[in-house]
Design an enzyme around this catalytic site. Sequence first.
Site, mmCIF file in Angstrom:
data_model
loop_
_atom_site.group_PDB
_atom_site.id
_atom_site.type_symbol
_atom_site.label_atom_id
_atom_site.label_comp_id
_atom_site.label_asym_id
_atom_site.label_seq_id
_atom_site.Cartn_x
_atom_site.Cartn_y
_atom_site.Cartn_z
ATOM 1 C CB ALA A 129 -0.858 -0.070 1.326
ATOM 2 C CD GLU A 157 1.785 -5.341 6.056
ATOM 3 O OE1 GLU A 157 2.691 -6.224 6.378
ATOM 4 O OE2 GLU A 157 1.094 -5.331 4.995
ATOM 5 C CD GLU A 183 -2.260 -7.403 3.124
ATOM 6 O OE1 GLU A 183 -1.839 -6.268 2.695
ATOM 7 O OE2 GLU A 183 -2.977 -7.465 4.205
ATOM 8 N N GLY A 190 0.771 -4.966 1.106
ATOM 9 C CA GLY A 190 -0.358 -4.830 0.244
ATOM 10 C C GLY A 190 -0.392 -5.795 -1.241
HETATM 11 N N1 COA Z 1 4.684 3.024 -0.715
HETATM 12 C C1 COA Z 1 5.114 4.267 -1.479
HETATM 13 N N2 COA Z 1 6.114 4.459 -1.960
HETATM 14 C C2 COA Z 1 6.829 3.498 -2.175
HETATM 15 C C3 COA Z 1 6.454 1.942 -1.621
HETATM 16 C C4 COA Z 1 5.511 2.133 -0.799
HETATM 17 N N3 COA Z 1 5.129 0.796 -0.206
HETATM 18 N N4 COA Z 1 7.517 1.153 -2.016
HETATM 19 C C5 COA Z 1 8.391 1.826 -2.706
HETATM 20 N N5 COA Z 1 8.029 3.080 -3.080
HETATM 21 C C6 COA Z 1 8.607 4.228 -3.666
HETATM 22 C C7 COA Z 1 9.781 4.649 -3.075
HETATM 23 O O1 COA Z 1 9.255 5.698 -2.092
HETATM 24 C C8 COA Z 1 10.559 5.301 -4.144
HETATM 25 O O2 COA Z 1 10.121 6.399 -4.736
HETATM 26 P P1 COA Z 1 10.925 7.615 -4.746
HETATM 27 O O3 COA Z 1 11.982 7.521 -6.093
HETATM 28 O O4 COA Z 1 10.187 8.751 -5.158
HETATM 29 O O5 COA Z 1 11.804 7.834 -3.553
HETATM 30 C C9 COA Z 1 10.440 4.445 -5.275
HETATM 31 O O6 COA Z 1 9.365 3.810 -4.892
HETATM 32 C C10 COA Z 1 11.562 3.200 -5.284
HETATM 33 O O7 COA Z 1 11.588 2.614 -4.205
HETATM 34 P P2 COA Z 1 13.223 2.505 -3.349
HETATM 35 O O8 COA Z 1 12.923 2.297 -1.878
HETATM 36 O O9 COA Z 1 13.977 3.590 -3.730
HETATM 37 O O10 COA Z 1 13.502 1.190 -4.088
HETATM 38 P P3 COA Z 1 14.663 0.184 -3.534
HETATM 39 O O11 COA Z 1 15.220 -0.823 -4.690
HETATM 40 O O12 COA Z 1 15.753 0.764 -2.830
HETATM 41 O O13 COA Z 1 13.832 -0.863 -2.226
HETATM 42 C C11 COA Z 1 11.968 -1.902 -1.535
HETATM 43 C C12 COA Z 1 12.802 -1.541 -2.626
HETATM 44 C C13 COA Z 1 10.893 -2.397 -1.892
HETATM 45 C C14 COA Z 1 12.618 -2.818 -0.524
HETATM 46 C C15 COA Z 1 11.535 -0.641 -0.748
HETATM 47 O O14 COA Z 1 11.006 0.319 -1.760
HETATM 48 C C16 COA Z 1 10.606 -0.776 0.168
HETATM 49 O O15 COA Z 1 10.966 -1.039 1.471
HETATM 50 N N6 COA Z 1 9.355 -0.407 -0.010
HETATM 51 C C17 COA Z 1 8.378 -0.592 1.181
HETATM 52 C C18 COA Z 1 7.638 -1.823 1.409
HETATM 53 C C19 COA Z 1 6.529 -1.856 2.491
HETATM 54 O O16 COA Z 1 6.931 -1.509 3.668
HETATM 55 N N7 COA Z 1 5.458 -2.435 2.016
HETATM 56 C C20 COA Z 1 4.406 -2.413 2.889
HETATM 57 C C21 COA Z 1 3.510 -1.295 2.877
HETATM 58 S S1 COA Z 1 2.281 -1.280 3.969
#
Ligand code: COA
Length: 260
Positions: free
Chosen positions: A66, A134, A114, A111
């Site tokens: 999400a 989460e 999910e 999400g």
């Molecule tokens: N919500 C909003 N934005 C998200 C996102 C999320 N769940 N997951 C990734 N993004 C965005 C990042 O903020 C970034 O945006 P920006 O370029 O404008 O800063 C872009 O997507 C790329 O992500 P980034 O974190 O730079 O890539 P990465 O390869 O370094 O890491 C992940 C990848 C998936 C490990 C990392 O993005 C992450 O941990 N995301 C969140 C996962 C999460 O907690 N999901 C559950 C949410 S309830």
Amino acid sequence: MNLTNVLYERKEAYALITVNRPDKLNALNRLTLEELKAGFSEAAHDPAVRAVVLTGAGEKAFVAGADISEIANLDAQTGRQFALFGQELFRTIETLAKPVIAAVNGFALGGGCELAMACHVRIASENAQFGQPEVSLGVIPGYGGTQRLARLVGRGRALELVLTGDRIDARRAFEMGLVNGVVPQGGLLAKASDMAEKMASKAPAAIAHCLSAVSAGLDMPLEEGCYLEATLFGLCCATQDMKEGTQAFLQKRKPAFTGR
Ligand code: COA
């Protein structure tokens, strides 16, 4: 369909729905959820569509969760509404009368995991990663993760994933039954579309009743589930496709199902 964050493509017998926010790793914001709802509604109502493949744009993510920028602003009341809105969409997917195959092409976190679990079948590419992170954000899974993960992989494994927030790779996800198969990334869509076409070639009512019998039956005691199965078996016997399927076998030819 005129959508921004979701691509909807009608293939011959199935629809390919792609979450299309690759710059945000296909994170599910409100607009994306609304457009997914529109896409699945289109697939549900188009009689030529007999299966759905759901994937994410780009090579990195299926759906990375999400949208955390939206979660950050929630309070007790809006947080509950946020969870209920996503849950309603995911339940729509889960109860679609046509098979939905998730082609998980990268991160399937929060999400995203999910969403994949709300689909009927999950095929992962070798680079896919799954997790429910989460608790690292101070919340719990809100789109059915605590419920569907435990049902798919068992209570102990689900609790390990949900309580640690750890990510697992595609092989581990396969070993624990979270995904049905793992293929190289280049072959993922071909594998998912082959499966969709195979399911789409079967009698539509039989496919719909299989989905109901397995999904609804899992929430029932065995005796009630078997009763439901017998009722649905009877409904199949009232279709022209049942006559066609059985006659085609007896006449040693391929069946031509019409959906009637
Ligand atoms: N919500 C909003 N934005 C998200 C996102 C999320 N769940 N997951 C990734 N993004 C965005 C990042 O903020 C970034 O945006 P920006 O370029 O404008 O800063 C872009 O997507 C790329 O992500 P980034 O974190 O730079 O890539 P990465 O390869 O370094 O890491 C992940 C990848 C998936 C490990 C990392 O993005 C992450 O941990 N995301 C969140 C996962 C999460 O907690 N999901 C559950 C949410 S309830």
